[in-house]
Design a protein around this motif. Structure first.
Motif, mmCIF file in Angstrom:
data_model
loop_
_atom_site.group_PDB
_atom_site.id
_atom_site.type_symbol
_atom_site.label_atom_id
_atom_site.label_comp_id
_atom_site.label_asym_id
_atom_site.label_seq_id
_atom_site.Cartn_x
_atom_site.Cartn_y
_atom_site.Cartn_z
ATOM 1 N N ALA A 92 0.833 -1.208 0.000
ATOM 2 C CA ALA A 92 0.000 0.000 0.000
ATOM 3 C C ALA A 92 0.866 1.257 0.000
ATOM 4 O O ALA A 92 0.561 2.238 -0.688
ATOM 5 C CB ALA A 92 -0.926 -0.009 1.216
ATOM 6 N N ARG A 96 0.993 4.170 -2.833
ATOM 7 C CA ARG A 96 0.704 5.543 -2.456
ATOM 8 C C ARG A 96 1.804 6.486 -2.944
ATOM 9 O O ARG A 96 1.519 7.576 -3.441
ATOM 10 C CB ARG A 96 0.552 5.635 -0.933
ATOM 11 C CG ARG A 96 0.083 7.007 -0.438
ATOM 12 C CD ARG A 96 -0.355 6.951 1.011
ATOM 13 N NE ARG A 96 0.694 6.482 1.889
ATOM 14 C CZ ARG A 96 0.614 5.377 2.625
ATOM 15 N NH1 ARG A 96 -0.458 4.621 2.565
ATOM 16 N NH2 ARG A 96 1.607 5.023 3.417
ATOM 17 N N ARG A 260 -6.887 -4.396 1.601
ATOM 18 C CA ARG A 260 -6.940 -2.941 1.455
ATOM 19 C C ARG A 260 -5.761 -2.273 2.165
ATOM 20 O O ARG A 260 -5.119 -2.866 3.031
ATOM 21 C CB ARG A 260 -8.250 -2.385 2.026
ATOM 22 C CG ARG A 260 -9.480 -2.822 1.243
ATOM 23 C CD ARG A 260 -10.756 -2.185 1.763
ATOM 24 N NE ARG A 260 -11.907 -2.548 0.939
ATOM 25 C CZ ARG A 260 -12.253 -1.921 -0.173
ATOM 26 N NH1 ARG A 260 -11.546 -0.873 -0.577
ATOM 27 N NH2 ARG A 260 -13.300 -2.314 -0.875
ATOM 28 N N ASN A 261 -5.506 -1.044 1.789
ATOM 29 C CA ASN A 261 -4.508 -0.217 2.477
ATOM 30 C C ASN A 261 -5.015 0.054 3.887
ATOM 31 O O ASN A 261 -6.038 0.721 4.065
ATOM 32 C CB ASN A 261 -4.317 1.092 1.706
ATOM 33 C CG ASN A 261 -3.349 2.046 2.404
ATOM 34 O OD1 ASN A 261 -2.893 1.796 3.516
ATOM 35 N ND2 ASN A 261 -3.036 3.147 1.750
ATOM 36 N N ASP A 263 -2.719 1.083 6.432
ATOM 37 C CA ASP A 263 -1.718 1.839 7.169
ATOM 38 C C ASP A 263 -2.329 3.166 7.586
ATOM 39 O O ASP A 263 -3.152 3.741 6.859
ATOM 40 C CB ASP A 263 -0.480 2.080 6.308
ATOM 41 C CG ASP A 263 0.759 2.332 7.147
ATOM 42 O OD1 ASP A 263 0.689 2.103 8.368
ATOM 43 O OD2 ASP A 263 1.782 2.745 6.588
ATOM 44 N N GLY A 288 -9.929 1.982 3.143
ATOM 45 C CA GLY A 288 -8.724 2.188 2.352
ATOM 46 C C GLY A 288 -8.864 1.562 0.973
ATOM 47 O O GLY A 288 -9.622 0.613 0.769
ATOM 48 N N VAL A 291 -5.589 -3.188 -2.590
ATOM 49 C CA VAL A 291 -4.234 -3.383 -3.099
ATOM 50 C C VAL A 291 -4.014 -4.806 -3.606
ATOM 51 O O VAL A 291 -2.976 -5.096 -4.203
ATOM 52 C CB VAL A 291 -3.173 -3.051 -2.023
ATOM 53 C CG1 VAL A 291 -3.224 -1.575 -1.660
ATOM 54 C CG2 VAL A 291 -3.350 -3.920 -0.783
#
Length: 715
Positions: A92, A96, A260-261, A263, A288, A291
């Protein structure tokens, strides 16, 4: 190095006698050395690809048929959960940076897009290997031992009847089919949830429709049929889909899973609102961007096209594997009460300094610490009868005035939290420095913070822009001789649960210099005190990297002067380029460097002219190797440090980390014996090659089993 040496008992009162060497000049890399170093442009391995190789070593443990069968199953589950977190955070983050136009070249020389493409290729191969090995090797091996993981078509009539009742009575009331049509937009798919993509047809109109059914996580991943037979929950649901879509024809169904992201990105400009900002970000985390999309290999192009279009997933982010998906659930199989298929039971023992020799009964921790430093090695030394007792005793002791402690992660039902609450309610001054940004433990830490605040503890959330990752506890006690500080500094979290499966070191000491330094550090973390230098500690982000590089250079000075030299480091990960370059420079001069790295290693060993004297090993076993040790030969007067810091940018630049120099010779010797065994050529380990690959050294000695046996002989 023999196993017997690990059983040597320390000699009480054996204090350090550090010699001061008057060497002129100290080693400073000159322009020629730096130019030589710069000539090796590809001297760093890529950290992300190195991590993937670590996870393969975990998969190789599952493939090792000399290990107990259910322990191999557990390794399969860990492989799956590790890869989930890797995508949620590391992949992720790469995406980004690419999307934000911040795609700068990594130290390995690769651009983020190149790294990402390599990740897709390697993870697809690894996940296929993982799934096929489960299906083709472990499932038959389990069956041969009376544990059957079967699919629906393997069930007999009575088992099918049982599943039908189970579905009707338990599962059906929970399920919610979500249609997709002009009146029903594509539903949100939560990260890591297991889902079924269902295609149905209206027999009257002939029109086909798509629906999503979420496999409810409230039920066990594998449905127990009795007699240690299990069937995946999605098989039971799939066989009864007609009940969810009465009057429709069920054409096909396939499982899928989205990562999913997850973070967190929290603005910390206003520390007072950090708690509220984090709670908001935790809500945002659920939404999020995706990914990764995992799909059952039988999924048709028609259904896949719909999923990728609605989720915004590119073809390379789709990973097609044999079912069943989401093998994290194998932990439940590994937990089955089949002791014959697990490692032999091991019960930690109380450290020898904390036990009365004649009665084997526990002693007063304060009294023991006054006599001698206690260097703990978990899980071989019991956490409950050492660190936990230390804090519980402090909470109950009327002579204790204050307790100060950092908390990064702890267990759900934590006796550590209870001890701090008891201490505060007893009128003691209690400072709890809680890191509420500890990844994936944020919600639990917020809950602990509020519980401690309600009990009257002083709760601090750390410093703006930094995570507090150090492991510190200090007890201030009023004694006849005056105020005395008892300090614990460790490499692992104050978590009684993980202390039974994580290998860690911890020091309990009354050393005045250490106590003074730790007191100053707590004041720095909780208030406006500022003491950037310490006598017995290295503290990130101010001095860990600088202090370690200085000591690495010092080994070159000793070597040039003809004195003993050598460096041994044990860590979870080694990535920091400045520290690696210092090790390269030391190796170029001829200093022997031995590295024991569990996970990521960006250093290339054995490169002619660069790292010929560097050896890198990795040990995996029943316990997770977690301690960090930095050992220097120091001209014949060895110096050993333990603490919380790995050699990574985040640890050295964006976290509060602490390393402590072990003050007593017997503690340094104990660490030295551990490293002797780890680097013994006959010890089983993986060896890192210069190209980044790992080769297994089939040694006869197993580090952890030898340590277990040594502790058993002490009982």
């Amino acid at each position: 190095m023999t196993a017997a040496r690990l059983d040597d008992e320390p000699v009480p009162g054996d204090q350090a006698t550090h010699e001061t060497f008057d060497v002129d000049p100290p080693y400073v890399p000159d322009a020629e050395a730096l130019e030589h170093l710069a000539g090796f442009e590809n001297r760093f391995l890529d950290r992300e690809l190195s991590w993937l190789r670590f996870n393969v070593r975990l998969l190789e443990m599952a493939e090792n048929d000399t290990l107990p069968l259910l322990e191999r199953v557990r390794s399969m589950a860990f492989f799956a959960s590790n890869l989930d977190e890797f995508f949620m955070v590391r992949v992720a983050g790469l995406k980004r940076r690419i999307d934000a136009g911040m795609a700068v070249r990594a130290a390995s020389g690769l651009m983020p897009r190149e790294v990402l493409e390599a990740i897709w290729t390697r993870t697809a191969e690894q996940m296929k290997r993982h799934a096929e090995f489960w299906r083709d090797d472990l499932v038959p091996a389990l069956s041969a031992n009376g544990i059957d993981l079967v699919r629906w078509d393997d069930l007999d009539r009575e088992e099918q009847k049982f599943c039908k009742r189970f579905f009707k009575d338990r599962v059906f009331p929970v399920l919610t089919p979500l249609a997709v049509d002009p009146a029903h937009p594509f539903p949100y798919i939560s990260g890591l949830s297991l889902n079924m993509a269902v295609l149905v047809r209206n027999p009257k109109t002939g029109k086909e429709h798509f629906a999503r059914v979420k496999v409810p996580p409230t039920f066990s991943r594998f449905v127990s049929l009795g007699n240690q037979r299990f069937v995946p929950l999605e098989d039971v649901i799939g066989e009864h889909l007609k009940r969810l879509f009465p009057g429709m024809e069920v054409l096909q169904s396939h499982t899928f899973r989205v990562t999913r992201n997850e973070d967190l990105e929290v603005e910390e400009d206003d520390a007072e609102n950090l708690l509220q900002a984090l709670e908001k970000e935790l809500l945002r985390r659920k939404f999020g961007p995706p990914v990764r999309l995992e799909i059952q290999e039988s999924m048709t192009a028609q259904v896949l096209e719909l999923l990728t279009s609605e989720l915004g997933i590119s073809p390379q982010e789709v990973i097609r594997v044999p079912g069943p998906l989401d093998l994290r659930g194998l932990h439940a199989i590994a937990d089955l009460p089949r002791e014959d298929l697990k490692y032999p039971a091991f019960v930690p023992i109380t450290h020898g300094n904390l036990t009365e020799v004649e009665t084997a009964s526990p002693v007063d921790v304060f009294e023991a610490a006054r006599r001698h430093d206690v260097l703990l090695h978990h899980p071989y030394d019991s956490f409950a009868t050492s660190v936990q007792r230390f804090l519980e005793q402090a909470a109950a002791d009327p002579h204790v005035l204050a307790i100060k402690q950092t908390l990064y992660r702890t267990s759900g039902d934590s006796p550590i939290i209870d001890a701090l609450v008891d201490a505060a309610e007893a009128g003691k001054q209690v400072l709890a420095l809680i890191e509420i940004k500890a990844r994936f433990d944020e919600t639990a830490n917020i809950r602990w913070a509020r519980k401690l605040e309600h009990a009257g503890c002083h709760v601090v959330y750390g410093q703006v822009g930094l995570k507090t990752h150090c492991k510190l506890a200090m007890v201030v006690r009023d004694e006849p001789e005056g105020i005395r500080r008892y300090t614990h500094i460790g490499t692992g979290n104050y978590n009684p649960k993980t202390a039974r499966s994580y290998e860690d070191l911890g020091l309990i000491t009354t050393n005045e210099a250490i106590g003074e330094d730790v007191a100053n550090l707590f004041n720095n973390l909780s208030g406006y005190s500022r003491k950037p230098s310490y006598d017995t500690l290295l503290v990130a982000p101010d001095s860990v990297r600088e202090g370690l590089v200085e000591r690495i250079h010092q080994e070159v000075t000793h070597l040039r002067a003809g004195r003993p030299s050598g460096i041994r480091i044990k860590a979870n990960s080694i990535v920091d380029e400045a520290t690696i370059d210092a090790l390269y420079l030391a190796a170029r001069e001829g200093v022997t460097v031995q590295l024991l790295v569990r996970g990521i290693c960006a250093l290339r060993p054995g490169v002619p002219g660069l790292s010929e004297t560097i050896e890198v090993r990795s040990v995996l076993g029943r316990f997770l190797e977690h301690s960090r040790v930095f050992w220097f030969q120091n001209g014949g007067d060895p110096e050993a440090w333990i603490g919380s810091a790995d050699l990574m940018h985040r640890n050295l630049d964006r976290r509060v980390e602490v390393l402590v120099r072990l003050p007593e010779a017997d503690s340094r010797d104990q660490v030295g014996r551990l490293l002797d065994l780890a680097f013994d050529p006959d010890t089983h380990a993986w060896l890192l090659r210069r190209d980044g690959s790992w080769e297994r050294n089939e040694g006869k000695v197993h580090l952890q089993e030898t340590l277990i046996e040594g502790h058993r002989r002490r009982t």
